[in-house]
Design a protein around this motif. Structure first.
Motif, PDB file in Angstrom:
ATOM      1  N   SER A  99       0.858  -1.088  -0.050  1.00  0.00           N
ATOM      2  CA  SER A  99      -0.144  -0.128  -0.192  1.00  0.00           C
ATOM      3  C   SER A  99       1.174   1.281   0.225  1.00  0.00           C
ATOM      4  O   SER A  99       0.867   2.369   0.155  1.00  0.00           O
ATOM      5  CB  SER A  99      -1.001   0.172   1.599  1.00  0.00           C
ATOM      6  N   TYR A 136       5.677  -5.198  -9.653  1.00  0.00           N
ATOM      7  CA  TYR A 136       6.001  -4.282  -8.915  1.00  0.00           C
ATOM      8  C   TYR A 136       6.835  -3.781  -9.554  1.00  0.00           C
ATOM      9  O   TYR A 136       7.410  -2.235  -9.219  1.00  0.00           O
ATOM     10  CB  TYR A 136       5.333  -4.530  -7.354  1.00  0.00           C
ATOM     11  N   SER A 177       3.678   1.681  -5.578  1.00  0.00           N
ATOM     12  CA  SER A 177       2.725   0.681  -5.699  1.00  0.00           C
ATOM     13  C   SER A 177       1.233   1.234  -5.526  1.00  0.00           C
ATOM     14  O   SER A 177       0.538   0.538  -6.468  1.00  0.00           O
ATOM     15  CB  SER A 177       2.379  -0.306  -4.131  1.00  0.00           C
ATOM     16  N   ARG A 202      -1.087  -9.128  -4.762  1.00  0.00           N
ATOM     17  CA  ARG A 202      -0.557  -8.084  -3.635  1.00  0.00           C
ATOM     18  C   ARG A 202       0.132  -8.418  -3.031  1.00  0.00           C
ATOM     19  O   ARG A 202      -0.084  -9.349  -1.836  1.00  0.00           O
ATOM     20  CB  ARG A 202      -1.196  -6.858  -2.495  1.00  0.00           C
TER      21      ARG A 202
END
Length: 279
Positions: A126, A186, A130, A155
């Motif tokens: 978070s 990511y 990201s 995630r």
């Protein structure tokens, strides 16, 4: 002389690029850079700034290892100061950061240009990077009428193990016609994990699956199998831009406005992206 105070950047694989950019830009303008790494200790950061001020540096750059909001070290407002790769909690100083949302859009376009319509995202949590990368990724896909299913946003953090876990979760049990043909990761460590998962499942990259990373991590991205197409973080450019802003403030005696300058994240094309499989 200008000062450069960092949190934990000495342990980052990108530190050299940012530091070189700042140092070489300063050197060309007749300035040396005195660097202090605090190890992420706020008390050490305050002490480092106090020591640099005692040494009468002309200004200070504060740089962070990863993009985040930071507490402005005590004393930093007493001199010309610019932040690099971070944002001040109180919005009181100018900052130079990557254009993360635009970088996410760039990653999506790599898939779209290759013909992909079924794409997923793996990694991250978070943090600012990201959130912004995923937001930009979705922006570009939505503009083409493509929505990423909720279960295709996995995630799992920022390490190789997270990429491996996320890759298996996305790819292991889905039939070929119902799994993603492209995965945006990511960062490059996550991408390495996804490549490992694909190999374990017997999927060939890029024939069966295309993978895009983020960061262009030195000594890694180009040596994966296959070499990784990625969106590069502009660390050297951030160091250069922060130093130029600071030097301009020193030369003019005017504090630059407390605005955020976002630098483009360029594509580094290698071999991990191809057209989607036809079967």
């Amino acid at each position: 002389m200008i000062g450069l105070v960092t949190d934990e950047i000495a342990s980052s694989p990108f530190a050299g690029r940012l530091l070189r950019g700042a140092m070489e830009t300063a050197w060309e303008a007749g300035h040396l850079v005195l660097t202090v790494d605090s190890g992420g200790d706020p008390a050490k950061e305050d002490a480092a700034v106090a020591e640099l001020l005692d040494r009468r540096v002309d200004g200070i750059i504060y740089a962070a290892m990863s993009l985040r909001r930071v507490r402005v070290p005590e004393g930093l407002h007493r001199t010309h100061a610019v932040l690099a790769n971070c944002l001040p909690e109180d919005d009181s100083l100018p900052a130079v950061v990557p254009a993360e949302r635009a970088g996410g859009r760039t990653a999506a376009r790599l898939f779209l240009q290759a013909g992909h319509r079924r794409v997923a995202h793996v990694g991250g949590l978070s943090d600012i990077a990201s959130v912004e990368r995923l937001r930009g990724f979705r922006d570009a896909l939505r503009a083409e009428g493509i929505t990423v299913p909720r279960e295709w946003v996995v995630r799992t953090g920022g390490e190789i193990s997270g990429g491996y876990e996320g890759g298996l979760r996305l790819l292991a049990d889905a039939p070929a016609g119902r799994r993603p043909t492209g995965v945006f990761c990511y960062n490059d460590r996550v991408a390495a994990g996804v490549l490992h998962a694909a190999t374990r499942l017997g999927l060939r990259v890029p024939d069966d699956l295309s993978v895009v990373g983020y960061d262009d991590q030195e000594h890694m991205s180009a040596f994966l199998a296959p070499p990784l197409t990625t969106v590069a973080l502009p660390h050297r450019a951030m160091g250069e831009a922060a130093a130029r802003l600071l030097l301009e403030a020193i030369d003019t005696g005017r504090t630059p406005p407390a605005t955020v300058r976002r630098l483009a994240c360029p594509v580094v094309s290698r071999a991990s992206v191809g057209p989607p499989p036809t079967r």
